[in-house]
Enzyme design. Structure first.
Site, mmCIF file in Angstrom:
data_model
loop_
_atom_site.group_PDB
_atom_site.id
_atom_site.type_symbol
_atom_site.label_atom_id
_atom_site.label_comp_id
_atom_site.label_asym_id
_atom_site.label_seq_id
_atom_site.Cartn_x
_atom_site.Cartn_y
_atom_site.Cartn_z
ATOM 1 N N THR A 40 1.868 4.691 -1.424
ATOM 2 C CA THR A 40 1.357 4.215 -2.711
ATOM 3 C C THR A 40 2.454 3.478 -3.493
ATOM 4 O OG1 THR A 40 -0.166 6.074 -2.788
ATOM 5 C CG2 THR A 40 0.249 4.964 -4.867
ATOM 6 N N HIS A 43 2.688 0.071 -2.195
ATOM 7 C CA HIS A 43 1.591 -0.767 -2.707
ATOM 8 C C HIS A 43 1.890 -1.232 -4.139
ATOM 9 C CE1 HIS A 43 -0.832 -0.176 0.749
ATOM 10 N NE2 HIS A 43 -1.021 1.117 0.555
HETATM 11 ZN ZN ZN Z 1 2.030 10.095 -2.280
#
Ligand code: ZN
Length: 343
Positions: A40, A43
C-alpha cells in the site's frame, strides 16, 4: 521530528520536519522502534488511482510499526507508559455495531492509519489505544513491526481448517510467504505454492514450502492433479492474478475452501461459477484482521516459536532511506523491508 509524508497530490514522498504530535483523549503516543513497508505504501508513493482518490495530503504515511508508549491520553485505561505495542492499521470506533458483532474487520466506518490519518513513518506517532496492540518483548522489533501484515496471513490461513490438510497458496509476496510458515506451524500436511519470480521462489524455499510450482516453467494443472488427485483441501489466493481463480476452482476438492486475499487489478473476473457451485466450494473474501481474535491467535503463534519469519525480512534500513526501499520493492527484489528509528 522527521517524518515521511505525502506532501502534495503527486508521485513520491518527502522527508519533512514536523512538530511532535500531541497525545489526544483515548490515544497513546509511542516512540517508534521499527516499521515495515507495505505494498500500500508503494501504491501511495506511486500515486496510483486508488491513492489519488483516497489520500488528502499532507499525510504522514506508514501503517505497520511498533514502539514503546511514552504518554497516554485522557481516558486511556488499558495501556500504560512503557508498554511495547504494534499497530493495527484499521481504526474502528468502539461504538461500531459491526465491532460489537465481531465484524470490526468489515466495519464501514473504518479509517486507516497512514492513509486517512497520520501514520507511523516518524519518530513518534499518536494512535487510539485499541490500535496499539500489546506485544511481548520477546518478539524481535523487526518482526513485531509487521504484525498488521502478518495478521492478514493469519486471518486468511485460519479462515478454514489447516491441520492435516493440503493447502495451495497462489502468490509468494510477503503475505503468501507468511501464510506458508503459518500453515506449517498449524500442522498442514502439505503446502503447495505457485510463484513466477525467481527471487520469491527462493524465499518460498526458505520459509519451508513443500512444493513450489512455477507457471512459466511447470505444467501446474497436471502437477496439482498428480500431487492432489482429489484436489487440495484449501486454496489461499494471494496473487491477484486473473488465472488463479480458475486454478483455485479447478483444483480445490469438493467441499473445500477458497480464501481470497489478493486484490485483482480488474474488478470483474470471468470464473467458472457453476463448477464452484457443483463442488460446494466456500469462497470467502478476507480483509484486515479480526478485531481482536486474529491478534490473539497471532500472539499465540509468535509465542509458540514455530513461525519461520526471518527469511521474509530481506532488508533492514534506517527509515530515512525510504527511497531505496521503494526502488527495491518496485523491482520485486525484496520481501519485507523493515525500517529502524535510531535518531
Ligand atoms: Zn499493510
Amino acid at each position: 521530528m522527521k517524518a515521511i509524508a505525502k506532501v502534495r497530490p503527486a508521485p513520491g514522498v518527502e522527508i519533512v520536519e514536523v512538530p511532535e504530535p500531541a497525545v489526544r483523549p483515548g490515544c497513546v503516543k509511542l516512540k517508534l522502534e521499527a516499521a515495515s513497508v507495505c505494498g500500500t505504501d508503494l501504491h501511495i508513493y506511486q500515486w496510483d488511482a486508488w491513492s489519488a482518490s483516497r489520500i488528502k495530503p499532507p499525510r504522514i504515511i506508514g501503517h505497520e510499526f511498533c514502539g514503546t508508549i511514552v504518554e497516554v491520553g485522557e481516558g486511556v485505561s488499558d495501556r500504560q507508559v512503557g508498554d511495547f505495542v504494534a499497530s493495527e492499521s484499521h481504526i474502528v470506533p468502539r461504538t461500531s455495531e459491526y465491532l460489537k458483532r465481531g465484524l470490526g474487520h468489515v466495519a464501514p466506518e473504518t479509517s486507516i492509519l497512514g492513509v486517512d490519518v497520520d501514520g507511523g513513518f516518524a519518530t513518534y506517532a499518536v494512535i487510539p489505544e485499541d490500535n496499539a496492540r500489546l506485544t511481548d518483548r520477546s518478539v524481535p522489533i523487526k518482526i513485531a513491526a509487521f504484525q498488521d501484515a502478518l495478521g492478514n496471513a493469519v486471518h486468511t490461513v485460519m479462515d478454514g481448517p489447516v491441520a492435516g490438510q493440503t493447502i495451495l497458496i497462489t502468490g509468494m509476496g510477503p503475505i503468501g510467504l507468511f501464510a506458508v510458515t503459518i500453515c506449517k506451524a498449524l500442522g498442514a500436511e502439505k503446502v503447495i505454492v505457485t510463484e513466477v519470480s525467481p527471487y520469491r521462489i527462493g524465499l518460498a524455499e526458505a520459509v519451508g514450502a513443500d512444493v513450489i510450482l512455477n507457471p512459466t516453467k511447470d505444467d501446474v494443472a497436471s502437477e496439482l492433479r498428480r500431487i492432489a488427485p482429489q484436489g487440495v483441501d484449501g486454496t489461499l489466493e494471494m496473487s491477484g492474478h486473473p488465472s488463479s481463480m480458475d486454478l483455485a476452482i479447478d483444483h480445490t476438492r469438493p467441499g473445500g475452501r477458497i480464501s481470497l486475499l489478493g486484490l485483482f487489478k480488474d474488478n470483474c473476473q470471468t470464473i467458472n461459477l457453476n463448477q464452484a457451485i457443483f463442488k460446494g466450494l466456500a469462497i470467502h473474501g478476507i480483509v484486515g484482521r479480526k478485531l481482536w481474535e486474529t491478534w490473539d491467535q497471532m500472539g499465540e503463534l509468535l509465542a509458540s516459536g514455530k513461525l519461520n519469519l526471518d527469511p521474509v525480512v530481506t532488508h533492514v534500513m534506517p527509515y530515512l532511506e525510504f527511497e531505496r526501499a521503494m526502488e527495491l520493492m518496485s523491482a520485486g527484489q525484496a520481501g519485507k523491508v523493515v525500517f529502524t528509528f535510531d535518531d
